[in-house]
Scaffold this motif. Structure first.
Motif: not given
Length: 450
Positions: A177-191, A46-56
Motif C-alpha cells: 500500500a505504501m509503495a502504491l501510494a508513492a508511485l501514484a504520488a509521483c504521477v500526481v506531482i508531475n501534474t 496534499v490538497d491535489g492528491y486527496f482529490q485524486i484519491l477520493v475520485l479514484i
C-alpha cells in the motif's frame, strides 16, 4: 468462467483499496512536513492528491466493492455466508472502520482547506487510521481461508482471525500500500504547476514511502513458511501456472523496488509522469499476479479443511457418495431439451453441481478440452479418483452413476452435441469398476508431503 469475473473485479478492488490505505498514510506524512515547515509545497500536494484519491479510490473502489459482493454471492454464496457467519462482528467492525474512512475523506475534501493545522492533521490521522484498520480486519478474515490454524481444532473466532498467515500478510500488504501510494504520488506531482526542482523535492519525499519494499522478500518467505505444505509445493514448482504467476509478481516487484530504492532514494533521480505511470501499471500487474497466487493456493478449498471450491463440506462429499450428487437437486436445466437422453441430462446436472464453479464446458478451463485425449476408461478413473488425478481438485462428490453420466456428457460435447447419441445405458460391470475406483480414492483430500 465465473471465477474469472470475481478475479477481475477483485484484483481491481484490491489495487484501489491498497492505494487508498497507502495514500492516507502518505498524506498524513506530507501534512506533517507542511506544518513543520520542512517542505514548502507539501500542502499543495496534499490538497491535489486527496482529490485524486477520493475520485479514484472512493468512487471506483465503491463500485468494485459492490460488484465484489454481487459476484461472490452469485458464485460462492456458501463461502461468503460462512465467512459472515463466523466473523460477523469482526466484519461489522471493518465496515465501521470503512465508514469512518469514507466520512473523514469526504469531510477533508469539502472543508480541509478551511481548517486550521490541528484540524487538518486530526482529520487526516482519522482517515489514515480508519483505512489501515479496515485492512487489519479484512486481512484476518481473508487469511483465515488459507490458514485457519487452531480454528480447526475448536479454537474459536480469535484463533481463526489471528491465524498463522495473519501477520506476514498484513505487513506485506501495508508495504504494498505504501509503495502504491508513492508511485501514484509521483504521477500526481508531475501534474502540479511548479518548476522541476520543486517537483523533484516532492518526489524525493514521496519515494521514501517505497522503502518498506525492501522488506517484501523476507515477508514473502515468512508467508511461504506458514502456509500449508501442499499449497507451498504448488507455488514452488508443483503447478507451473502458479509458479509462473509467483515469478511475475516477484519479478515486477523487484523491478519496481530496485528503481524506487536505488534510483529515487539512493541516486535521487527525477522520475517523469510517464515513467511513474508505467511503474504503477507494473505494480497493477504484480498485484494481479499476487492475488491469483493467493486465491490459487487455497485449492481445492475456499476455506481450508472446511469448505471445498464447489461449496461442499468434507462430510457432504461422503454423504453424496451414497445418495448421488443430484438426488436433492430440484432445479431444471435451462436448456434441457438439447440433450438427447436422460443420462446426458443427468450428466449436465452433475456438471452444474460439482464443476460449474471453476470450469466451463468449452473455453476457459473447459472440461472438454482438458479431457479430449483421454480414453473412456481413463476418463472414468480420473474423475472417480479426482483428488488423486490432480491434488488441487476436491474428491468427486457423487456415485458411480454420476461419474458415468458426466463421462457420457463430456464425450457428447466433444463430438459436437449430436441430436442422436450412440451411448447405451452403462452395464453393471462398468458401474462396479467405477464404484471400486471411488472407494479406492476415498472421500478425503490427499495431503501432499515431501
Amino acid at each position: 468462467m465465473k471465477g474469472m469475473v470475481i478475479g477481475g473485479v477483485g484484483i481491481l478492488h484490491v489495487f484501489l483499496a491498497q492505494f487508498a490505505i497507502g495514500g492516507g498514510l502518505l498524506l498524513l506524512y506530507f501534512e506533517r512536513l507542511a506544518q513543520q515547515g520542512k517542505e514548502r509545497d507539501a500542502r499543495a500536494f496534499v490538497d491535489g492528491y486527496f482529490q485524486i484519491l477520493v475520485l479514484i479510490s472512493f468512487v471506483v473502489g465503491a463500485l468494485t466493492g459492490v460488484a465484489m459482493w454481487f459476484t461472490t454471492i452469485q458464485v460462492g454464496a456458501r463461502t461468503i455466508g460462512l465467512m459472515i457467519d463466523q466473523f460477523h462482528w469482526l466484519w461489522a467492525t471493518e465496515w465501521i472502520a470503512f465508514s469512518v474512512e469514507v466520512a473523514a475523506g469526504y469531510a477533508f475534501v469539502r472543508v480541509g482547506r478551511q481548517l486550521d493545522d490541528r484540524g487538518r492533521i486530526r482529520l487526516l490521522a482519522l482517515y489514515a487510521t480508519a483505512s489501515w484498520f479496515s485492512l487489519f480486519w479484512i486481512n484476518g478474515i481473508l487469511s483465515w481461508q488459507l490458514t485457519p490454524g487452531r480454528y480447526l481444532d475448536g479454537g474459536g473466532v480469535w484463533a481463526g482471525f489471528f491465524n498463522p498467515s495473519f501477520w506476514p500478510s498484513l505487513i506485506f500488504r501495508t508495504a504494498v500500500a505504501m509503495a502504491l501510494a508513492a508511485l501514484a504520488a509521483c504521477v500526481v506531482i508531475n501534474t502540479l504547476a511548479m518548476d522541476r526542482e520543486r517537483r523533484a523535492a516532492l518526489i524525493r519525499r514521496a519515494s521514501r514511502f517505497a522503502l518498506p519494499m525492501a522488506l517484501m522478500p523476507l515477508l514473502a518467505l515468512w508467508y511461504l513458511a506458514v502456509i500449508p505444505e501442499d499449497s507451498r509445493s504448488w507455488l514452488l514448482g508443483g503447478s507451473m501456472a502458479m509458479t509462473m504467476f509467483v515469478g511475475i509478481a516477484a519479478g515486477a516487484s523487484l523491478l519496481i523496488g530496485a528503481y524506487a530504492i536505488v534510483g529515487l532514494v539512493v541516486k535521487r533521480l527525477y522520475i517523469s509522469g510517464a515513467t511513474a505511470t508505467l511503474l504503477l501499471a507494473l505494480a497493477f500487474g504484480a498485484t494481479a499476479a499476487g492475488e491469483f497466487v493467493r486465491e490459487g493456493a487455497r485449492k481445492p478449498y475456499t476455506v481450508r479443511g472446511v469448505l471445498y471450491s464447489n461449496s461442499l463440506t468434507p462430510a457432504e462429499v461422503a454423504h453424496l457418495r451414497q445418495t448421488g450428487a443430484t438426488a436433492t437437486d430440484p432445479y431444471p436445466l435451462r436448456d434441457e431439451s438439447r440433450y438427447p437422453s436422460p443420462q446426458l441430462v443427468h450428466g449436465a446436472k452433475v456438471m452444474r453441481a460439482l464443476c460449474d464453479a471453476c470450469h466451463t464446458m468449452h473455453g476457459a478451463n473447459g472440461l472438454v478440452e482438458l479431457t479430449r485425449t483421454w480414453t473412456d476408461d481413463q476418463l472414468r478413473q480420473n474423475v472417480a479418483k479426482l483428488q488423486r488425478t490432480k491434488s488441487f481438485m476436491p474428491p468427486f462428490a457423487g456415485n458411480a452413476a454420476d461419474v458415468e453420466a458426466l463421462v457420457q456428457l463430456l464425450r457428447w460435447e466433444r463430438d459436437g452435441g449430436p441430436a442422436v447419441w450412440r451411448a447405451q445405458a452403462p452395464d453393471q460391470a462398468t458401474l462396479d469398476q467405477i464404484a471400486r475406483w471411488l472407494d479406492e480414492a476415498g472421500t478425503t483430500q490427499v495431503e501432499v508431503r515431501r
